[in-house]
Structures are given as C-alpha cells and as structure tokens.
Design an enzyme around this catalytic site. Structure first.
Site, mmCIF file in Angstrom:
data_model
loop_
_atom_site.group_PDB
_atom_site.id
_atom_site.type_symbol
_atom_site.label_atom_id
_atom_site.label_comp_id
_atom_site.label_asym_id
_atom_site.label_seq_id
_atom_site.Cartn_x
_atom_site.Cartn_y
_atom_site.Cartn_z
ATOM 1 N N ASP A 169 0.767 -1.312 -0.085
ATOM 2 C CA ASP A 169 0.019 -0.029 0.256
ATOM 3 C C ASP A 169 0.692 1.558 -0.148
ATOM 4 O O ASP A 169 2.039 1.454 0.113
ATOM 5 C CB ASP A 169 -1.199 0.414 0.853
ATOM 6 C CG ASP A 169 -2.198 -1.100 1.319
ATOM 7 O OD1 ASP A 169 -2.412 -1.107 -0.319
ATOM 8 O OD2 ASP A 169 -2.391 -1.822 2.127
ATOM 9 N N TYR A 180 6.182 -9.893 6.877
ATOM 10 C CA TYR A 180 6.150 -8.638 7.135
ATOM 11 C C TYR A 180 6.414 -8.401 8.253
ATOM 12 O O TYR A 180 6.566 -8.867 8.971
ATOM 13 C CB TYR A 180 4.465 -7.986 6.950
ATOM 14 C CG TYR A 180 4.122 -7.865 5.615
ATOM 15 C CD1 TYR A 180 4.182 -6.906 4.791
ATOM 16 C CD2 TYR A 180 3.147 -9.238 4.798
ATOM 17 C CE1 TYR A 180 3.591 -6.450 3.906
ATOM 18 C CE2 TYR A 180 2.614 -8.911 3.330
ATOM 19 C CZ TYR A 180 2.777 -7.470 3.263
ATOM 20 O OH TYR A 180 2.834 -7.445 1.755
#
Length: 259
Positions: free
Chosen positions: A52, A110
């Site tokens: 994002d 992540y």
C-alpha cells in the site's frame, strides 16, 4: 529471451504503493521507467505482491522477460543509476521462463515497527509508528499467538477486499524488542518489531492485526478477545487499521531452486 528475477528495497513514504496507478507515482512505474531507459524495452514487471501507499520493503522480488543481453552483474548498478535514491535494486539472477514472482511465492514475512519510547526518533520517523503511551507488550504477544494457524481472516481484511476466500495460513508470528535507544532511568519501552509470516496476506491484513494488538496493549480489551475477533469473521469486530509507515515487506521465500 531471459526471465530475470530481481529484489528491490524501497522507502514507500512518497509513493502510492507498489502497483502501477493512473497517476504514475508507484514503485512499479519507477522500475519500468528505469528498465525502459536502460534497454529501450517498454515492458511490465511482475512482483511477488503489492504494498500500500506509504509501506516499505526490504527485498521485494519482481521478475520480467527481456531480450537484453546485459550481463547479470551489471543490472543492479545500471538500474540504480536511473532510479530515485529511495528505490534500490539489490539482486539480479536468471530464472526459468516459467517462473512467476507472485504465483511462485511460498511464504511472505512482514514486519511492523512501533517506537514505544517517550520521544520519537527523528532519524527513523518515516519507518516507525510512534506510540509513547504505555503498552502491555506481554498481552500483545498473547493476542498475537491466537492468530497463528489456518483461519478465515475476514475480521482482519479491508472491507474493500475482492478476494473470493479470506482463508490464509500464518506460520509464525512473534515480537522482538530493541531497547538500545531507551534512556536510562526512563519509562521508555523500546522499539517493538512484530514479524508475521504467512502463505499470503489480505488487503490491510497486517495493519489491522497491529491496530487490534495496539488496543490490547492499551488494555482496551483482554488478549483472549483476539480469538473472538478472529472467529467473528467481521471487520467491525477488529481494531483500527494501523498507520502504513510502520509496515515493511520483510522477505519472500520461494522453492530452493528459485530463491
């Protein structure tokens, strides 16, 4: 024709995510422009996934088919000379023509970083979510443990998700605390890194998990509540979406012959 697999590090602060957008301010756009300037080829790259706006990456894999005969050892330096300073290609290798960065990915990790010290770090401010208020880190760890396994993660997916299934597997999730920047005698909590490794992730999934865990850390609800939130399969049951800048794609793993 050659299929080249590369890895790129980037600071996503000033970009609208990885995947190309109409306004042309994405990591993919910059990489494709650099390849065009280098080889004259107007091509599309394939990445292991998208990130994002404002999210960073350490070693985001991408591949593309090229007719260029530039030696492998020259690609990184040549592309970096044509890229902004906040995008750096670090590896290049040739892989079979059938290799696909996204479909071939087996595990993704992540990392989300929270600065729990009283004052923000001006040198790391673009890569950390500063949370100076007291957090119950042990409770956050306990809540995180409820998310490991194969589950329907609808509660932790963006309402805009278009995936037909929200079932994913989280293989591993843990926290590490770096107290090296804590001031002696202070109530600094250190820098809290959360690592989550899974088969794949839904839109905003890690950030919603972190927003929920922060609420656990603030003692707005108990750690065991995370299990109830997961079972609810309802986005409204989970916490807010944590800010983007604390998130980074940390690593992507493939089968041994392509990693």
């Amino acid at each position: 024709m050659r299929n080249l697999l590369m890895k790129v590090n980037y600071d996503g602060t000033h970009y609208d995510g990885f995947q190309t957008q109409p306004q042309g301010n994405t990591i993919q756009d910059r990489l494709e422009q650099a390849i065009l300037h280098l080889t004259g080829e107007a091509l599309k790259i394939t990445a292991s996934g998208r990130t994002d706006a404002g999210v960073h990456a350490y070693g985001q894999p991408f591949n593309f088919i090229t007719s260029s005969q530039i030696p492998l050892e020259r690609w990184c330096l040549a592309l970096n000379a044509r890229l902004p300073q906040d995008i750096v290609v670090t590896e290049a290798k040739e892989v079979p023509l059938s290799f696909h960065s996204r479909r071939g990915a087996k595990r993704k990790t992540y990392r989300y970083t929270i600065n729990g010290n009283r004052f923000p770090d001006p040198f790391q401010r673009r890569w950390q979510h500063h949370h100076p208020l007291k957090l119950d880190i042990m409770a956050m760890q306990q809540g995180l443990a409820h998310l490991v396994g194969t589950h329907d993660y609808t509660s932790f997916a963006s309402r805009k998700s278009t995936k037909t299934s929200h079932v994913r597997t989280i293989y591993e999730a843990y926290m590490e605390i770096d107290r090296s920047m804590c001031r002696p005698g202070s109530d600094d909590q250190g820098v809290i890194h959360t690592y989550i490794t899974g088969s794949g992730f839904l839109q905003h999934m890690v950030r919603i998990i972190m927003g929920t865990l922060i609420q656990v850390g603030e003692r707005k609800y108990q750690a065991d509540k995370v299990a109830d939130i997961l079972a609810a399969c309802n986005r409204a049951a989970a916490g807010p979406t944590a800010v983007a800048k604390g998130l980074a794609l940390w690593s992507v793993e493939y089968d041994e012959d392509n990693s």
